[in-house]
Enzyme design. Structure first.
Site, PDB file in Angstrom:
ATOM      1  N   GLU A  21       0.837  -1.213   0.000  1.00  0.00           N
ATOM      2  CA  GLU A  21       0.000   0.000   0.000  1.00  0.00           C
ATOM      3  C   GLU A  21       0.868   1.257   0.000  1.00  0.00           C
ATOM      4  O   GLU A  21       1.804   1.366   0.795  1.00  0.00           O
ATOM      5  CB  GLU A  21      -0.870  -0.037   1.258  1.00  0.00           C
TER       6      GLU A  21
ATOM      7  N   ASP B  51       3.189   1.993  -4.716  1.00  0.00           N
ATOM      8  CA  ASP B  51       3.244   2.146  -6.182  1.00  0.00           C
ATOM      9  C   ASP B  51       3.990   3.413  -6.608  1.00  0.00           C
ATOM     10  O   ASP B  51       4.856   3.354  -7.469  1.00  0.00           O
ATOM     11  CB  ASP B  51       1.862   2.003  -6.849  1.00  0.00           C
TER      12      ASP B  51
ATOM     13  N   GLY C 293     -16.259   4.928  -4.600  1.00  0.00           N
ATOM     14  CA  GLY C 293     -15.697   5.579  -3.419  1.00  0.00           C
ATOM     15  C   GLY C 293     -15.439   4.629  -2.264  1.00  0.00           C
ATOM     16  O   GLY C 293     -15.282   5.053  -1.124  1.00  0.00           O
TER      17      GLY C 293
ATOM     18  N   GLU D 237      -6.631   9.950 -15.481  1.00  0.00           N
ATOM     19  CA  GLU D 237      -7.044  10.284 -14.111  1.00  0.00           C
ATOM     20  C   GLU D 237      -6.131  11.355 -13.507  1.00  0.00           C
ATOM     21  O   GLU D 237      -6.595  12.296 -12.867  1.00  0.00           O
ATOM     22  CB  GLU D 237      -7.072   9.019 -13.237  1.00  0.00           C
TER      23      GLU D 237
ATOM     24  N   ASP E 239      -4.145   0.666  -9.821  1.00  0.00           N
ATOM     25  CA  ASP E 239      -5.566   0.396 -10.056  1.00  0.00           C
ATOM     26  C   ASP E 239      -5.832   0.047 -11.519  1.00  0.00           C
ATOM     27  O   ASP E 239      -6.540  -0.914 -11.826  1.00  0.00           O
ATOM     28  CB  ASP E 239      -6.417   1.615  -9.683  1.00  0.00           C
TER      29      ASP E 239
ATOM     30  N   TYR F 194      -2.989  12.085   1.303  1.00  0.00           N
ATOM     31  CA  TYR F 194      -2.288  11.334   0.259  1.00  0.00           C
ATOM     32  C   TYR F 194      -1.104  12.152  -0.255  1.00  0.00           C
ATOM     33  O   TYR F 194       0.032  11.672  -0.321  1.00  0.00           O
ATOM     34  CB  TYR F 194      -3.250  11.004  -0.886  1.00  0.00           C
TER      35      TYR F 194
END
Ligand code: ADP
Ligand code: MG
Length: 387
Positions: free
Chosen positions: A30, A33, A122, A160, A172, A224
């Site tokens: 997690e 990436d 979401g 994105e 993703d 983030y």
């Protein structure tokens, strides 16, 4: 009514085809990436389905069965990054893919697209990537672009990042584009090389439950970016391009270097999380390759503690899932995805799945939280043509 029939009703003619791309859940790895490290997602049975027809007049029409809004009509040569397209901005996802393809020099002359998705939005299960990847995959076939799956994933990510304006990593889209049934996807985010790792839960008498907490705490977005900046600072101080380059057996020395350089203590924590989570991906792969699926349980638990205590992206609801499921006999559990809400995963013996689910539901009720949504994550196929 099928998605193809909905297309026909909406646009007055039949689509050229119907394509599907799945949402994903991340088994382990997690925030690794964007540090060019390792991740290991698997595709869900839940998909975004798109009925599509090609146009030659420069018009792009977009519609979603899941959004109560009329068709969004755009011109492919007028698409502008960071514009809000469609009700709530949803149409920017597929429009962004058209933009990214065209920006990469591929001639997309227009399309009519109608989408419907079963990926919860979401919930940290990448409904956005499913939408992008199904669009990219369909247009690649319709316009005979000849792009391979990783290339489509990268273009979808660019849609994105640049067009919608969400700074996500590539996991993703890669998971949605490249997964195969019965496997988890080992992805090296440095060179986008992949390996399908057998993950046949049913054959082992196991289930991987997804628990969607249905909460999304506000601090998510800023947090983030802040974690990302912290990781970049850690890499800079350690003299590496990305934290991927800090080997697990050099971790103690690296942490000592950071402390000596008097970086903020949070940078030390972020670095520890990234380096140990990369290591956990390798541990999980070794266990799955050896056919020892049950032994990944403790590794999942360690991953959760690292996300909770070092990266600090968990929340009370996610911790409650993990603690309750573990106490009720789960083999392992952790939060998954970006954190501050969204989903957790719980590895359980088939025979214990109901009892563990009931415990989690009861704990949520006792805490006064809304009931979470629980469903099994059956490792499924990536993007494909349906008809
Ligand atoms: P996640 O990818 O974790 O589900 P995101 O916030 O990245 O969450 O993406 C969710 C957004 O993607 C929604 O707000 C919407 O704009 C778009 N989206 C997802 N599924 C659909 C759908 N079926 N129809 C229209 N838009 C969708
Ligand atoms: Mg998303």
């Amino acid at each position: 009514m099928s998605v193809a029939a909905q297309f026909s009703e909406l646009y007055g003619y039949e689509p050229a085809g119907v394509w599907a791309a799945p949402g994903r859940v991340n088994l382990i790895g997690e925030y690794t990436d964007f540090n060019e490290g390792f991740v290991m997602p698997l595709a869900l049975p839940h998909t975004a389905v798109a009925a599509v027809a090609k146009r030659t007049d420069g018009v792009l029409r977009l519609h979603s069965a899941d959004i109560d809004a009329p068709i969004t009509e755009l011109r492919v040569d007028e698409l502008t990054p960071l514009s809000k397209y469609g009700q709530g901005g949803w149409a920017a996802y597929p429009a962004g893919v058209v933009w990214a393809l065209r920006d990469a020099g591929h001639e997309i002359t227009g399309a009519d697209i109608h989408l419907a998705s079963t990926v919860p939005t979401g919930a940290g299960l990448s409904s956005s990537a499913a939408l992008e990847v199904v669009t990219a995959y369909a247009l690649n076939e319709l316009f005979a672009l000849g792009l391979d799956r990783p290339r489509l994933a990268v273009l979808a990510q660019r849609a994105e990042n640049v067009f919608v304006g969400v700074p996500c990593g590539v996991m993703d889209q890669m998971a949605s584009a490249c997964s195969t049934e019965g496997h988890a996807l080992h992805l090296d985010c440095r060179d986008l090389s992949t390996r399908q790792v057998p993950f046949d839960l049913a054959a082992q008498g196991l289930e991987l439950l997804v628990v969607d907490t249905r909460v999304k705490h506000e601090l998510g977005d800023g947090a983030y970016a802040e974690r990302r900046a912290g990781c970049e600072e850690g890499a800079r101080v350690l003299g590496v391009s990305h934290l991927r380059d800090v080997a697990y057996d050099e971790l103690d020395a690296a942490l000592a270097t950071l402390e000596q350089a008097q970086v903020d203590e949070k940078v030390v924590r972020y670095v520890r999380h990234i380096v140990t989570d990369d290591h956990r991906v390798e541990q999980v792969i070794a266990l799955l390759d050896a056919g020892d699926v049950r032994s990944i349980g403790p590794v999942l638990g360690q991953g959760h503690r690292s996300l909770r205590d070092d990266l600090r992206i968990s929340c009370p609801e996610l911790d409650l899932v993990v603690d309750t499921a573990t106490a009720a006999g789960a083999i392992g559990a952790r939060m998954t995805g970006g954190g501050f809400g969204g989903s957790a995963i719980v590895l359980v013996e088939n025979a214990d799945a109901d009892a563990v689910t009931k415990s989690v539901l009861a704990a949520f009720e006792a805490a006064g939280y809304a009931a979470p949504r629980v469903f099994p994550a059956v490792p499924s196929a990536g993007a494909r043509r349906e008809s």
